[in-house]
Design a protein around this motif. Structure first.
Motif, PDB file in Angstrom:
ATOM      1  N   UNK A 140       0.833  -1.205   0.000  1.00 51.25           N
ATOM      2  CA  UNK A 140       0.000   0.000   0.000  1.00 51.25           C
ATOM      3  C   UNK A 140       0.872   1.262   0.000  1.00 51.25           C
ATOM      4  N   UNK A 141       1.909   1.264   0.842  1.00 53.35           N
ATOM      5  CA  UNK A 141       2.797   2.429   0.924  1.00 53.35           C
ATOM      6  C   UNK A 141       3.504   2.681  -0.404  1.00 53.35           C
ATOM      7  N   UNK A 142       3.910   1.611  -1.067  1.00 50.39           N
ATOM      8  CA  UNK A 142       4.541   1.753  -2.371  1.00 50.39           C
ATOM      9  C   UNK A 142       3.587   2.427  -3.361  1.00 50.39           C
ATOM     10  N   UNK A 143       2.339   2.001  -3.383  1.00 46.84           N
ATOM     11  CA  UNK A 143       1.390   2.587  -4.329  1.00 46.84           C
ATOM     12  C   UNK A 143       1.063   4.041  -3.982  1.00 46.84           C
ATOM     13  N   UNK A 144       1.084   4.389  -2.720  1.00 51.04           N
ATOM     14  CA  UNK A 144       0.905   5.794  -2.334  1.00 51.04           C
ATOM     15  C   UNK A 144       2.036   6.631  -2.929  1.00 51.04           C
ATOM     16  N   UNK A 145       3.266   6.169  -2.749  1.00 52.86           N
ATOM     17  CA  UNK A 145       4.410   6.905  -3.290  1.00 52.86           C
ATOM     18  C   UNK A 145       4.380   6.957  -4.815  1.00 52.86           C
ATOM     19  N   UNK A 146       4.020   5.848  -5.440  1.00 53.48           N
ATOM     20  CA  UNK A 146       3.950   5.805  -6.902  1.00 53.48           C
ATOM     21  C   UNK A 146       2.899   6.781  -7.427  1.00 53.48           C
ATOM     22  N   UNK A 147       1.771   6.888  -6.743  1.00 49.64           N
ATOM     23  CA  UNK A 147       0.726   7.813  -7.205  1.00 49.64           C
ATOM     24  C   UNK A 147       1.181   9.268  -7.067  1.00 49.64           C
ATOM     25  N   UNK A 148       2.002   9.549  -6.074  1.00 49.74           N
ATOM     26  CA  UNK A 148       2.542  10.912  -5.921  1.00 49.74           C
ATOM     27  C   UNK A 148       3.443  11.259  -7.102  1.00 49.74           C
ATOM     28  N   UNK A 149       4.253  10.310  -7.516  1.00 44.92           N
ATOM     29  CA  UNK A 149       5.118  10.526  -8.685  1.00 44.92           C
ATOM     30  C   UNK A 149       4.257  10.746  -9.932  1.00 44.92           C
ATOM     31  N   UNK A 150       3.247   9.917 -10.109  1.00 48.35           N
ATOM     32  CA  UNK A 150       2.369  10.046 -11.276  1.00 48.35           C
ATOM     33  C   UNK A 150       1.685  11.417 -11.303  1.00 48.35           C
ATOM     34  N   UNK A 151       1.269  11.895 -10.147  1.00 55.77           N
ATOM     35  CA  UNK A 151       0.629  13.224 -10.097  1.00 55.77           C
ATOM     36  C   UNK A 151       1.598  14.319 -10.526  1.00 55.77           C
ATOM     37  N   UNK A 152       2.846  14.221 -10.091  1.00 55.42           N
ATOM     38  CA  UNK A 152       3.838  15.225 -10.500  1.00 55.42           C
ATOM     39  C   UNK A 152       4.044  15.198 -12.009  1.00 55.42           C
ATOM     40  N   UNK A 153       4.083  14.003 -12.564  1.00 50.10           N
ATOM     41  CA  UNK A 153       4.230  13.883 -14.016  1.00 50.10           C
ATOM     42  C   UNK A 153       3.039  14.525 -14.708  1.00 50.10           C
ATOM     43  N   UNK A 154       1.845  14.237 -14.221  1.00 44.55           N
ATOM     44  CA  UNK A 154       0.636  14.793 -14.830  1.00 44.55           C
ATOM     45  C   UNK A 154       0.573  16.312 -14.726  1.00 44.55           C
ATOM     46  N   UNK A 155       1.198  16.862 -13.700  1.00 42.21           N
ATOM     47  CA  UNK A 155       1.247  18.317 -13.542  1.00 42.21           C
ATOM     48  C   UNK A 155       2.331  18.957 -14.406  1.00 42.21           C
ATOM     49  N   UNK A 156       3.099  18.112 -15.071  1.00 37.77           N
ATOM     50  CA  UNK A 156       4.194  18.631 -15.893  1.00 37.77           C
ATOM     51  C   UNK A 156       5.428  18.971 -15.074  1.00 37.77           C
ATOM     52  N   UNK A 157       5.485  18.517 -13.868  1.00 37.14           N
ATOM     53  CA  UNK A 157       6.624  18.756 -12.972  1.00 37.14           C
ATOM     54  C   UNK A 157       7.636  17.626 -13.155  1.00 37.14           C
ATOM     55  N   UNK A 158       8.232  17.580 -14.341  1.00 31.92           N
ATOM     56  CA  UNK A 158       9.065  16.453 -14.726  1.00 31.92           C
ATOM     57  C   UNK A 158      10.354  16.341 -13.906  1.00 31.92           C
ATOM     58  N   UNK A 159      10.991  17.446 -13.636  1.00 31.33           N
ATOM     59  CA  UNK A 159      12.230  17.394 -12.840  1.00 31.33           C
ATOM     60  C   UNK A 159      11.924  16.943 -11.412  1.00 31.33           C
ATOM     61  N   UNK A 160      10.831  17.419 -10.882  1.00 33.02           N
ATOM     62  CA  UNK A 160      10.419  16.998  -9.543  1.00 33.02           C
ATOM     63  C   UNK A 160      10.105  15.505  -9.523  1.00 33.02           C
ATOM     64  N   UNK A 161       9.424  15.028 -10.548  1.00 33.37           N
ATOM     65  CA  UNK A 161       9.084  13.606 -10.645  1.00 33.37           C
ATOM     66  C   UNK A 161      10.353  12.764 -10.752  1.00 33.37           C
ATOM     67  N   UNK A 162      11.317  13.221 -11.542  1.00 36.58           N
ATOM     68  CA  UNK A 162      12.594  12.499 -11.648  1.00 36.58           C
ATOM     69  C   UNK A 162      13.274  12.396 -10.285  1.00 36.58           C
ATOM     70  N   UNK A 163      13.255  13.509  -9.572  1.00 37.21           N
ATOM     71  CA  UNK A 163      13.886  13.531  -8.250  1.00 37.21           C
ATOM     72  C   UNK A 163      13.168  12.588  -7.282  1.00 37.21           C
ATOM     73  N   UNK A 164      11.868  12.432  -7.463  1.00 32.26           N
ATOM     74  CA  UNK A 164      11.068  11.588  -6.558  1.00 32.26           C
ATOM     75  C   UNK A 164      11.347  10.092  -6.719  1.00 32.26           C
TER      76      UNK A 164
END
Length: 117
Positions: free
Chosen positions: A66-90
């Protein structure tokens, strides 16, 4: 159930994130957040729950997944927001995403041992 292969499929999310960043794809972060939608999650909430829910290692495995999927969804949200550098860092080593994936691996090893899989 081959826990190694289903763990590898969850690990492949990192590759999907990198591809989405490079191609500027949108991801369905609401689906990624649902831990029962992947093969491992379906098994954990189905067959594994019926067979192994009383093992000491079962609940930590569910929690780690469950914790893994929470973190993965946070990364996906950053990608969807166009925050690509932030997503890479995550998804870099040492991040909550990376640590949650590692913790999932440890939890699966314990469950595999306890369940004699």
């Amino acid at each position: 159930m081959d826990l190694r292969s289903v763990y590898e499929k969850d690990k492949e999310l990192k590759d999907k994130f990198i591809a989405a960043i490079e191609s500027k794809w949108q991801l369905d972060d609401s689906i990624i957040a649902k831990s029962d939608r992947c093969e491992l999650g379906a098994w954990l909430s189905g067959e594994a729950e019926r067979k192994y829910k009383f093992l000491k290692s079962y609940k930590p495995c569910i929690e780690a997944h469950d914790a893994f999927h929470v973190q993965a969804s946070k990364v996906a949200r950053q990608i969807n927001l166009g925050e690509y550098e932030s997503a890479k860092a995550m998804i870099a080593d040492g991040t909550p995403f990376y640590k949650s994936l590692a913790q999932l691996g440890v939890a699966l090893i314990a469950l595999k041992k306890d369940a004699k899989l």
